[in-house]
Design a protein around this motif. Structure first.
Motif, PDB file in Angstrom:
ATOM      1  N   UNK A 160      -9.510 -10.667  -0.236  1.00 62.29           N
ATOM      2  CA  UNK A 160     -10.188 -10.160  -1.425  1.00 62.29           C
ATOM      3  C   UNK A 160     -10.320  -8.637  -1.393  1.00 62.29           C
ATOM      4  N   UNK A 161     -10.445  -8.077  -0.190  1.00 64.17           N
ATOM      5  CA  UNK A 161     -10.589  -6.618  -0.077  1.00 64.17           C
ATOM      6  C   UNK A 161      -9.277  -5.900  -0.416  1.00 64.17           C
ATOM      7  N   UNK A 162      -8.154  -6.508  -0.043  1.00 63.26           N
ATOM      8  CA  UNK A 162      -6.871  -5.871  -0.316  1.00 63.26           C
ATOM      9  C   UNK A 162      -6.657  -4.590   0.452  1.00 63.26           C
ATOM     10  N   UNK A 163      -7.284  -4.471   1.614  1.00 63.16           N
ATOM     11  CA  UNK A 163      -7.186  -3.258   2.420  1.00 63.16           C
ATOM     12  C   UNK A 163      -6.420  -3.601   3.695  1.00 63.16           C
ATOM     13  N   UNK A 164      -5.209  -3.068   3.836  1.00 67.49           N
ATOM     14  CA  UNK A 164      -4.358  -3.418   4.978  1.00 67.49           C
ATOM     15  C   UNK A 164      -4.992  -2.993   6.307  1.00 67.49           C
ATOM     16  N   UNK A 165      -5.610  -1.818   6.325  1.00 67.27           N
ATOM     17  CA  UNK A 165      -6.207  -1.332   7.573  1.00 67.27           C
ATOM     18  C   UNK A 165      -7.332  -2.269   8.034  1.00 67.27           C
ATOM     19  N   UNK A 166      -8.160  -2.716   7.099  1.00 64.43           N
ATOM     20  CA  UNK A 166      -9.232  -3.653   7.460  1.00 64.43           C
ATOM     21  C   UNK A 166      -8.651  -4.969   7.942  1.00 64.43           C
ATOM     22  N   UNK A 167      -7.627  -5.450   7.263  1.00 66.02           N
ATOM     23  CA  UNK A 167      -7.014  -6.718   7.661  1.00 66.02           C
ATOM     24  C   UNK A 167      -6.418  -6.633   9.067  1.00 66.02           C
ATOM     25  N   UNK A 168      -5.764  -5.519   9.375  1.00 69.14           N
ATOM     26  CA  UNK A 168      -5.182  -5.364  10.707  1.00 69.14           C
ATOM     27  C   UNK A 168      -6.270  -5.254  11.773  1.00 69.14           C
ATOM     28  N   UNK A 169      -7.388  -4.627  11.430  1.00 69.60           N
ATOM     29  CA  UNK A 169      -8.500  -4.517  12.380  1.00 69.60           C
ATOM     30  C   UNK A 169      -9.128  -5.882  12.672  1.00 69.60           C
ATOM     31  N   UNK A 170      -9.286  -6.715  11.642  1.00 74.54           N
ATOM     32  CA  UNK A 170     -10.002  -7.981  11.790  1.00 74.54           C
ATOM     33  C   UNK A 170      -9.087  -9.154  12.127  1.00 74.54           C
ATOM     34  N   UNK A 171      -7.777  -8.979  12.000  1.00 69.75           N
ATOM     35  CA  UNK A 171      -6.873 -10.103  12.255  1.00 69.75           C
ATOM     36  C   UNK A 171      -7.020 -10.698  13.656  1.00 69.75           C
ATOM     37  N   UNK A 172      -7.182  -9.895  14.722  1.00 75.20           N
ATOM     38  CA  UNK A 172      -7.359 -10.509  16.048  1.00 75.20           C
ATOM     39  C   UNK A 172      -8.522 -11.490  16.092  1.00 75.20           C
ATOM     40  N   UNK A 173      -9.606 -11.211  15.370  1.00 79.72           N
ATOM     41  CA  UNK A 173     -10.718 -12.149  15.331  1.00 79.72           C
ATOM     42  C   UNK A 173     -10.360 -13.439  14.630  1.00 79.72           C
ATOM     43  N   UNK A 174      -9.639 -13.332  13.515  1.00 82.55           N
ATOM     44  CA  UNK A 174      -9.204 -14.538  12.804  1.00 82.55           C
ATOM     45  C   UNK A 174      -8.300 -15.379  13.701  1.00 82.55           C
ATOM     46  N   UNK A 175      -7.331 -14.725  14.347  1.00 83.12           N
ATOM     47  CA  UNK A 175      -6.392 -15.449  15.208  1.00 83.12           C
ATOM     48  C   UNK A 175      -7.119 -16.099  16.386  1.00 83.12           C
TER      49      UNK A 175
END
Length: 438
Positions: A414-429
């Motif tokens: 929903x944020x559409x922010x690539x930098x935020x997604x890359x920062x938080x992806x390790x937590x999702x994984x």
């Protein structure tokens, strides 16, 4: 009496039937119920159970007449703009009381108000300061103080104590505004709300001379103080009133003042609060929220319910020592983050609303959990509490990780922010892998 015969036939060699629910159904209407073929097998009632596989019911006699439940009284109405109004003057179902919770970054309150059969008003409140802490510094350690009649200003008119306020209507518009009168000559309006930014809840008063003669309105000084120790020092809670000692109101003139419910650490100086500025800030904040992300359906009540929910979740952000945190509230849950309320439920919503504090609270929450995602795949805490300094374990199953994976992924999309997604992806994984291992 209508005589019913109910036969319960059970074909099991040993059972004991606990038939409390069956007995309560027709018997409560004055009917007769008989239970047959019901024993404990002759060896006592321990460890018996009911096997319903071959049970049958036989009911004879006339069916009792039923009466529809009376409709609830119509009380609240949709007013102009985004106001919701209770027209007390036309309410035939009194007395009645209600309460509502309101939030700000550093103070909130639960306001209870009631109107008796003569429409006389009574109010009380519990004010919460989420980031002034008490011991033990845990989930439920926000500083909270309840106030009743002792915090009401003592007002006299021409030397006579002000009569009880007779309520004409109550308006919900981001504040709780009560409009009424005291006697024939004085109109009284009260609006209460928390500050958007400082540790103060505000109760604004307007007393207007609606008569034809001048009135002298006097307000006695109000200065209450309570203290409570905490992990960061002594907490001081203060109630003050901004009214002048005496004011002569000509016909049509009005007196404006406020009662302020503030708190601070003993090591801090008293913060100046302008009630007029605070009210304007509160109303501007609520209006801005209502401009964004509107629900428009053929059902105006549904649209209003959405607007209420939107305000409640947005105003419940606490500015804590550990970052912005959503507070479920209820005079229990503040200055902390949870895998359900913050991570899964509210977190993904704020990008749609566009509220800055909400988006920051979501991001701060997802970041707070990352250090707990270790390579040994031990469970993450259900809650990070007390402004981020401690944790609560909860159930400890894969549910918390599943909620993080879902909520955080939705937030990133929903944020559409690539930098935020890359920062938080390790937590999702990590959470997805934790769930797979469980």
């Amino acid at each position: 009496m209508i005589n019913h015969y109910m036969s319960i036939v059970v074909r099991h060699p040993k059972m004991f039937l606990m038939a409390v629910c069956l007995l309560a159904m027709p018997a409560s209407r004055g009917e007769e119920v008989r239970l047959s073929s019901l024993t404990d097998g002759g060896d006592g009632n321990a460890r018996d159970h009911a096997d319903w596989a071959e049970a049958s019911f036989q009911v004879t006699g006339a069916k009792p007449a039923t009466e529809p439940e009376p409709p609830p009284p119509t009380r609240w109405r949709l007013g102009e703009g985004m106001t919701t109004v209770w027209p007390v003057a036309g309410d035939e179902h009194l007395p009645h009381g209600d309460f509502i919770e309101q939030g700000g970054l550093r103070a909130g309150q639960v306001v209870s108000y009631s109107v008796d059969a003569q429409r006389a008003l009574s109010m009380k409140r519990s004010v919460v300061w989420p980031c002034l802490r008490i011991r033990p510094n845990d989930t439920h350690s926000s500083l909270i103080q309840a106030y009743g009649n002792e915090a009401e200003p003592a007002i006299t008119v021409n030397g006579v104590p002000l009569r009880a306020i007779t309520v004409d209507q109550v308006v919900l518009d981001g504040t709780v505004t009560i409009q009424g009168h005291a006697g024939q000559d004085l109109a009284v309006t009260r609006s209460t709300f928390p500050s958007t930014t400082v540790r103060t809840a505000v109760d604004c008063w307007i007393v207007r001379n609606a008569g034809k003669e001048a009135r002298t309105v006097a307000v006695a000084p109000l200065a209450l103080e309570n203290q409570r120790p905490g992990p960061y020092g002594t907490n001081i809670m203060e109630v003050s009133c901004t009214a002048p000692a005496s004011t002569v109101l000509a016909p049509g003139q009005e007196l404006r003042f406020a009662v302020l419910f503030s708190a601070r650490l003993a090591s801090e100086s008293v913060e100046k609060v302008d009630a007029t500025v605070e009210e304007a800030a509160r109303r501007a904040y609520v209006a801005a929220l209502q401009r964004d992300l509107r629900l428009e359906t053929p059902e105006p009540e549904l649209d209003r319910a959405f607007a209420f929910c939107k305000l409640r979740v947005a105003e419940a952000i606490n500015a804590t020592r550990g970052g912005m945190m959503l507070a479920p509230g209820g005079l229990s849950y503040y200055a902390a983050v949870w895998c359900n309320d913050n991570v899964e439920y509210a977190g993904p919503f704020f990008p749609f609303l566009g509220d800055h504090n909400g988006n920051q609270a979501s991001l701060d929450t997802y970041r707070l959990y990352l250090p707990y995602m270790k390579t040994n795949y031990a469970k993450i805490p259900s809650s990070i509490i007390a402004e981020g300094v401690s944790t609560w374990g909860g159930a400890g199953d894969r549910g918390d990780a599943a909620m993080y994976a879902y909520g955080c992924a939705r937030f990133c999309l929903a944020s559409g922010d690539r930098a935020i997604a890359e920062e938080l992806w390790p937590g999702i994984a990590w959470c997805l892998e934790y769930c797979r291992r469980q």
